[in-house]
Write an enzyme that holds these catalytic residues in place. Structure first.
Site, PDB file in Angstrom:
ATOM      1  N   LEU A 129       0.852  -1.177   0.000  1.00 39.87           N
ATOM      2  CA  LEU A 129       0.000   0.000   0.000  1.00 39.87           C
ATOM      3  C   LEU A 129       0.891   1.231   0.000  1.00 39.87           C
ATOM      4  CD1 LEU A 129      -2.737  -0.877   2.677  1.00 39.87           C
ATOM      5  CD2 LEU A 129      -2.948  -1.009   0.183  1.00 39.87           C
ATOM      6  N   ASP A 130       0.436   2.288  -0.662  1.00 38.36           N
ATOM      7  CA  ASP A 130       1.190   3.533  -0.650  1.00 38.36           C
ATOM      8  C   ASP A 130       1.291   4.071   0.771  1.00 38.36           C
ATOM      9  OD1 ASP A 130       1.353   3.425  -3.441  1.00 38.36           O
ATOM     10  OD2 ASP A 130      -0.555   4.501  -3.667  1.00 38.36           O
ATOM     11  N   LYS A 131       2.302   4.887   1.008  1.00 40.79           N
ATOM     12  CA  LYS A 131       2.558   5.397   2.358  1.00 40.79           C
ATOM     13  C   LYS A 131       1.340   6.120   2.935  1.00 40.79           C
ATOM     14  CE  LYS A 131       5.900   8.124   5.013  1.00 40.79           C
ATOM     15  NZ  LYS A 131       7.165   8.902   4.951  1.00 40.79           N
TER      16      LYS A 131
END
Length: 278
Positions: A129-131
């Site tokens: 998942l993106d930050k």
């Protein structure tokens, strides 16, 4: 280590590993050399002997540690766990995994600490998942699980659902977004809709609307980098907090995007398995 009960008559350990599970050559070689497949008495098995249905096997991986540094696991929220995988919640604002050796403070640093507290030493994420995105991440607990779940992901057999709050009023109650996604030549970390990009499909439905935003449930049919963010922005409704794709700012700087549900047919049990946030 994990256990497995054979489901077919006369299948050998060799066939199970190479044909049914298609385990990696390195993993198979190490298991063979270390006599890592044993019976209920702890005795190594002959890999070429047919086994009756219901034979209980134990798989041990003596040389398969993960290299992440352990971090505090006190706040790790594990939603699902068995011998093969776990699903836990990554908070918004931290990376899924370290970008450099020895880095700490990521989701996987917490996960490996949790696994080691239980006596294990292997944990590898199946997806990322993106930050700025929060939510469920699936983690493999041994190398064979990693190979099998990677294959499920590649074949589109893991359903991944998200909830996003987007800017503006989305008038269509549901729909599908079919636009190819490629790199943005002018920004190293950005993606864009591009005719020369990889095919990408996102399905969505509206959950509710507010005065200046819309909550939507999105399902990934493909898993391109930043896919939901790019697609929603392209149709004029960027995710709140996602300023890279023209979303409005949020007080904490994180995206209003959460991975809420994972569903798959478990490759070891054959059961439909669903993991969902409350």
């Amino acid at each position: 280590m994990f256990h497995y009960t054979t489901k077919e008559n006369d299948m050998t350990v060799e066939q199970l590993l190479r044909e049914r599970w298609q385990a990696g050559k390195k993993t198979v070689h190490e298991l063979r050399m270390e006599k890592g497949v044993k019976d209920v008495e702890g005795e190594p098995l002959d890999w070429r002997s047919p086994l009756p249905t219901g034979t209980r096997l134990t798989f041990e991986f003596p040389h398969a540690p993960s290299t992440y540094e352990s971090d505090h696991a006190d706040h790790l929220d594990v939603i699902y766990e068995d011998e093969h995988i776990l699903a836990a919640v990554k908070p918004a604002g931290i990376a899924t995994h370290p970008a450099t050796p020895g880095e700490k403070g990521t989701f996987m640093n917490q996960v490996i600490a949790y696994v080691r507290e239980q006596g294990g030493d292997y944990a590898e994420h199946v997806h990322r998942l993106d930050k700025g995105t929060s939510g469920l991440i699936l983690v493999a607990k041994h190398p064979i699980a990693k190979a099998l779940f990677d294959r499920l992901l590649e074949q589109g057999q893991i359903t991944r659902m998200y909830v996003a709050e987007v800017d503006g009023e989305m008038r269509r109650p549901r729909g599908s977004i079919h636009y190819p996604i490629g790199r943005d030549r002018h920004h190293p970390s950005k993606r864009r809709v591009s005719p020369s990009g990889q095919s990408a499909t996102t399905h969505f439905r509206v959950i509710r609307r507010t005065a200046d935003s819309t909550f939507v449930e999105a399902e990934l049919e493909t898993g391109r980098t930043h896919q939901i963010r790019v697609h929603l922005s392209h149709i004029g409704h960027p995710v709140k907090g996602d300023t890279l794709y023209d979303g409005s700012e949020t007080p904490d700087g994180n995206y209003r995007l959460t991975a809420t549900k994972l569903s798959f047919v478990h490759p070891f049990t054959g059961e439909l398995t669903t993991v969902e946030l409350d």
